[in-house]
Write an enzyme that holds these catalytic residues in place. Sequence first.
Site, PDB file in Angstrom:
ATOM      1  N   ASP A 181       0.856  -1.185   0.000  1.00  0.00           N
ATOM      2  CA  ASP A 181       0.000   0.000   0.000  1.00  0.00           C
ATOM      3  C   ASP A 181       0.894   1.238   0.000  1.00  0.00           C
ATOM      4  O   ASP A 181       1.517   1.560   1.015  1.00  0.00           O
ATOM      5  CB  ASP A 181      -0.919   0.019   1.225  1.00  0.00           C
ATOM      6  CG  ASP A 181      -1.893  -1.140   1.221  1.00  0.00           C
ATOM      7  OD1 ASP A 181      -2.422  -1.457   0.145  1.00  0.00           O
ATOM      8  OD2 ASP A 181      -2.114  -1.735   2.297  1.00  0.00           O
ATOM      9  N   LEU A 182       0.973   1.910  -1.116  1.00  0.00           N
ATOM     10  CA  LEU A 182       1.918   3.004  -1.311  1.00  0.00           C
ATOM     11  C   LEU A 182       1.799   4.060  -0.214  1.00  0.00           C
ATOM     12  O   LEU A 182       0.728   4.618   0.015  1.00  0.00           O
ATOM     13  CB  LEU A 182       1.695   3.642  -2.684  1.00  0.00           C
ATOM     14  CG  LEU A 182       2.658   4.769  -3.066  1.00  0.00           C
ATOM     15  CD1 LEU A 182       4.076   4.236  -3.153  1.00  0.00           C
ATOM     16  CD2 LEU A 182       2.228   5.406  -4.379  1.00  0.00           C
ATOM     17  N   ASP A 183       2.928   4.325   0.451  1.00  0.00           N
ATOM     18  CA  ASP A 183       3.035   5.362   1.494  1.00  0.00           C
ATOM     19  C   ASP A 183       2.060   5.150   2.643  1.00  0.00           C
ATOM     20  O   ASP A 183       1.673   6.111   3.318  1.00  0.00           O
ATOM     21  CB  ASP A 183       2.829   6.758   0.883  1.00  0.00           C
ATOM     22  CG  ASP A 183       3.950   7.126  -0.072  1.00  0.00           C
ATOM     23  OD1 ASP A 183       5.088   6.683   0.141  1.00  0.00           O
ATOM     24  OD2 ASP A 183       3.678   7.858  -1.044  1.00  0.00           O
ATOM     25  N   GLU A 184       1.640   3.926   2.874  1.00  0.00           N
ATOM     26  CA  GLU A 184       0.722   3.643   3.982  1.00  0.00           C
ATOM     27  C   GLU A 184       1.289   2.594   4.931  1.00  0.00           C
ATOM     28  O   GLU A 184       0.562   1.996   5.706  1.00  0.00           O
ATOM     29  CB  GLU A 184      -0.636   3.202   3.439  1.00  0.00           C
ATOM     30  CG  GLU A 184      -1.370   4.302   2.681  1.00  0.00           C
ATOM     31  CD  GLU A 184      -2.789   3.919   2.299  1.00  0.00           C
ATOM     32  OE1 GLU A 184      -3.300   2.920   2.842  1.00  0.00           O
ATOM     33  OE2 GLU A 184      -3.379   4.620   1.460  1.00  0.00           O
TER      34      GLU A 184
END
Length: 293
Positions: A235-238
Amino acid sequence: MSLKSPRSRPGREYVLTLSCPDSAGLVHAVSGFLVRNSGNILESRQFDDRLQDRFFMRVHFDVRDPNADLESLRHRFGPVAQAYRISWDMTDAATPTRTLIMVSRFGHCLNDLLFRRSTGALNIEIPAIVSNHRDFEGLARTYGVPFHHIPVTKETKPQAEARLLELVHELDVGLVVLARYMQVLSDDLCKQLEGRAINIHHSFLPSFKGARPYEQAHTRGVKLVGATAHYVTPDLDEGQIIEQDVVRVDHSLDPGELVTVGRDVEAQVLAHAVKWHCESRVMLEGNRTVVFR
């Protein structure tokens, strides 16, 4: 067991980290294990998460018994862990974490990590720097670190990631740091590096994703510039957040000055995250982290 001054450490030092369902007798069980193995506590931190009914602990200790090495201590702690359903790890506190650094065309975080390593501020070894550009090949040479240029295009991304994994395995890398590496890792690579890859994001998440974040911030008239270090997940940047910080700014700064302020924050936040990870101060719990600073 006495709490000793950091200046007086006669034995080999280890760090025990653990998490488990909360129950009576946990601390006693751990301290009893240390007593039986000539252990002496140098630092102990714990956290009781009452919402999740879960207990977290980090113990930094030394051992005077020359026969109590890391392998034997791990073996002896096994029954304690089984009795209390403990998830745990034990490491040699003196052993540096082998850390591969990835970078693109912004070198402030890379330079900061290399400098901190050279001064002993970070207990890491850097066996390689990987980049999709050659901008910092000279900087790597200055510090005597092997530089690997691995170009990435849409067509060559699978091969590039395969080469990266080869380096991780060949060099026995324990941590991968994305020091402003401007490529999105595939879901499969993220899963293979789970819990051992850290990214630095150019904002106090979530905000200003994509290109030219400081120009976006200037346009919006922000009053705080921040950075977030987190674990890399599909989950990109999460990913789970390790450290965040902000600096107050105002209307008098132009976009270039905001960049300068932001880069300073990014470098400091990433250095903290790397340091705490390598000292076994960060414990993952679902989407959160417990950080014993």
